[in-house]
Design a protein around this motif. Structure first.
Motif, short mmCIF file in Angstrom:
data_model
loop_
_atom_site.label_atom_id
_atom_site.label_comp_id
_atom_site.label_asym_id
_atom_site.label_seq_id
_atom_site.Cartn_x
_atom_site.Cartn_y
_atom_site.Cartn_z
N PHE A 1 0.67 -1.21 0.06
CA PHE A 1 -0.01 -0.03 0.05
C PHE A 1 0.78 1.14 0.14
N LEU A 2 2.02 1.10 0.41
CA LEU A 2 3.04 2.42 0.32
C LEU A 2 3.91 2.37 -0.68
N LYS A 3 4.42 1.36 -1.14
CA LYS A 3 5.56 1.59 -2.03
C LYS A 3 5.29 0.23 -3.27
N ILE A 4 4.64 0.55 -4.07
CA ILE A 4 4.15 -0.28 -4.82
C ILE A 4 5.23 -0.81 -5.96
N ASN A 5 5.51 -1.93 -6.25
CA ASN A 5 6.36 -2.43 -7.10
C ASN A 5 5.99 -3.67 -7.87
N VAL A 6 5.17 -3.78 -8.57
CA VAL A 6 4.25 -4.92 -8.99
C VAL A 6 4.07 -5.01 -10.38
N CYS A 7 4.15 -6.29 -10.91
CA CYS A 7 4.06 -6.33 -12.32
C CYS A 7 2.38 -6.48 -12.65
N ARG A 8 2.36 -6.48 -13.65
CA ARG A 8 0.82 -6.78 -14.23
C ARG A 8 0.06 -8.10 -14.15
N LEU A 9 0.94 -8.93 -13.91
CA LEU A 9 0.33 -10.30 -13.79
C LEU A 9 0.43 -10.60 -12.27
N MET A 10 -0.51 -11.09 -11.60
CA MET A 10 -0.57 -11.69 -10.17
C MET A 10 -1.24 -12.88 -10.21
N PHE A 11 -0.81 -13.95 -9.23
CA PHE A 11 -1.11 -15.40 -9.20
C PHE A 11 -1.59 -15.39 -8.01
N ASN A 12 -2.71 -15.70 -7.36
CA ASN A 12 -2.93 -16.48 -6.17
C ASN A 12 -3.21 -17.66 -6.04
N PRO A 13 -2.42 -18.76 -5.52
CA PRO A 13 -2.23 -20.08 -5.84
C PRO A 13 -3.38 -20.85 -4.95
N TYR A 14 -3.67 -20.05 -4.11
CA TYR A 14 -4.55 -20.68 -3.03
C TYR A 14 -5.93 -20.68 -3.79
N ALA A 15 -6.45 -19.58 -4.35
CA ALA A 15 -7.80 -19.16 -5.18
C ALA A 15 -7.67 -19.94 -6.47
N GLU A 16 -6.36 -20.24 -7.02
CA GLU A 16 -6.00 -20.58 -8.38
C GLU A 16 -6.65 -19.64 -9.35
N LYS A 17 -6.23 -18.14 -9.28
CA LYS A 17 -6.73 -17.37 -10.00
C LYS A 17 -5.45 -16.35 -10.42
N ILE A 18 -5.41 -16.20 -11.66
CA ILE A 18 -4.45 -15.21 -12.00
C ILE A 18 -5.09 -13.71 -12.39
#
Length: 472
Positions: A135-152
């Motif tokens: 929330f403070l210093k965002i350094n994120v790629c545009r693909l994110m994967f939640n392996p628990y929910a199995e969602k990209i």
């Protein structure tokens, strides 16, 4: 997306990353207002399974999640999982802050970086990078994967770029590369590894702004070049560096070789330098890299052969002597028993002749001296600056990024052959297998082992392998 609400998505839009470039851009309120919604896709659609994520990454994910923090795999590892490739590393983003991450992993977590702090978590000699302070210093790629929910979660059309095999910046390429010229090298590296192409705009600015990479910190340049040459995509990387005018600024001796042999920018042929690195690529992978001393050794050997072509037997015997730790007598016996046809397409190799032992030893030691001289000049600003002096209108670069430690490591390998004395206590590998842990850490026996395999595969192609289509 759990705690990734609309305000957070707006914040992320001000730091847009390309799936292939990992590029944080800059933008203001207008960019935030126009932030697109995340596209949510089932990981099952791409056949992603839990077993494709290593235990070290799972351990980090589990421990953070057990404390109530959200965790996602991000960036290149998600792209690679989608493409069914082995990720080089795994980056994790979490809602835990730096202190909370350190508390979770106590002594196994090290914080690095100022602009965008990240936390290296050491698990079983592996490093898992957690991108923190979401929330403070965002350094994120545009693909994110939640392996628990199995969602990209796809931001800015990353999956579509994968389908099109394109390396695309999120913000205009010229702006992106001028903000951070390291993105140019990352673009080359990723395109080489994945076999992707650049859109016209991106290609134009990669070429136009190529000279800007010389301003980067030497350590950063070394890191990027090592990613290109040590992880299984060296040949493709060298081709792209040459095609887009970057090789002149980074490896001018090698650029001079391409230029003097009239190797065109988009040449689809090959040459001895490219073949050496294609053979190296055969032994490596993103999860099986080599130490930088290996590719530096290959560059130095080739440069020595460019300056003074040699009999294939001399080169083979040199490689054997290096492999054997300087045991010249045994190297001669093995070398003179070779009865395979060498690759006749390289100008760096002379026609074979018959040698007596004394003269063969002299030639092998002469090659060692020449390789040592090439290595020394490759790490000397004066010689680097003059490497392309004979090439009309060529840029001049005195950039030396090979560190002293690597130089000394390669020098020690060469000296055992130059002096013709077997190193005391040294024992070469006997099983023929490659220990990739030792190779990544530059263990002398393993570096010598793979160096010799690369040289022999280049000199003596297998019977089923066609002679190389060498460009004149």
């Amino acid at each position: 997306m759990d705690r990734f609400n609309s305000s957070t998505r707006s914040a992320i839009s001000r730091f847009p990353f390309s799936i292939n470039l990992f590029c944080e851009g800059s933008g203001g309120a207008a960019a935030a207002a126009e932030a697109p919604e995340w596209k949510k896709v089932s990981a099952k659609r791409f056949g992603i399974k839990d077993s494709m994520i290593p235990d070290e990454a799972w351990n980090v994910l589990h421990r953070l999640r057990s404390r109530g923090y959200d965790v996602y795999l991000v960036g290149g590892c998600v792209r690679d999982l989608i493409m069914k490739k082995t990720p080089k590393d795994f980056d994790i983003i979490t809602t835990a802050d730096l202190r909370q991450v350190k508390d979770t992993f106590s002594g196994s977590a090290v914080i690095v970086g100022r602009r965008f702090p990240i936390c290296h978590v050491y698990e079983n000699n592996s490093i898992v990078e957690g991108l923190v302070y979401i929330f403070l210093k965002i350094n994120v790629c545009r693909l994110m994967f939640n392996p628990y929910a199995e969602k990209i979660y796809d931001y800015f059309g990353g999956i579509e770029d994968i389908k099109k095999a394109k390396v695309r910046t999120v913000i205009p390429a010229g702006t992106s590369f001028q903000e951070d010229c390291a993105r140019i090298l990352r673009a080359i590296r990723i395109a080489a590894r994945l076999g992707f192409n650049f859109p016209k705009e991106t290609a134009y600015y990669v070429r136009t702004l190529a000279c800007s990479v010389a301003r980067l910190d030497k350590g950063r340049i070394l890191m990027e070049i090592n990613y290109m040459l040590a992880y299984g995509s060296a040949e493709a990387s060298l081709r792209l560096l040459w095609r887009f005018g970057l090789l002149e600024h980074l490896l001018p001796f090698q650029a001079a070789y391409f230029s003097s042999t009239r190797f065109k920018r988009k040449d689809k042929g090959t040459n001895m330098l490219l073949v050496l690195f294609s053979k190296l690529d055969n032994f490596l992978a993103p999860n099986r890299p080599c130490h930088n001393s290996l590719w530096i050794s290959i560059l130095a050997l080739h440069e020595a052969l460019v300056r003074q072509p040699r009999d294939p037997l001399v080169v083979a015997t040199f490689a054997l002597a290096l492999y054997l730790g300087g045991d010249m007598s045994l190297a001669l016996d093995i070398g003179k028993s070779i009865n395979r046809q060498h690759n006749t397409g390289f100008s760096e190799l002379l026609e074979p002749q018959v040698w007596d032992d004394k003269h063969l030893v002299g030639e092998v030691q002469s090659l060692a001296v020449s390789m040592r001289r090439a290595l020394t000049e490759m790490t000397d600003e004066y010689f680097v600056a003059n490497a392309m002096a004979k090439i009309p209108q060529a840029p001049s670069s005195d950039l030396v990024f090979i560190p002293l430690q690597a130089y000394l490591k390669v020098l020690k390998l060469i000296e055992c052959v130059q002096h013709g004395k077997k190193e005391h206590g040294y024992e070469p590998k006997r099983d023929g297998n490659i220990d990739y842990h030792d190779l990544s850490y530059g263990t002398p026996a393993e570096v010598r082992n793979v160096f010799t395999l690369v040289v022999f595969d280049t000199l003596y192609p297998s019977n089923t392998e066609n002679q190389q289509d060498v460009s004149s």
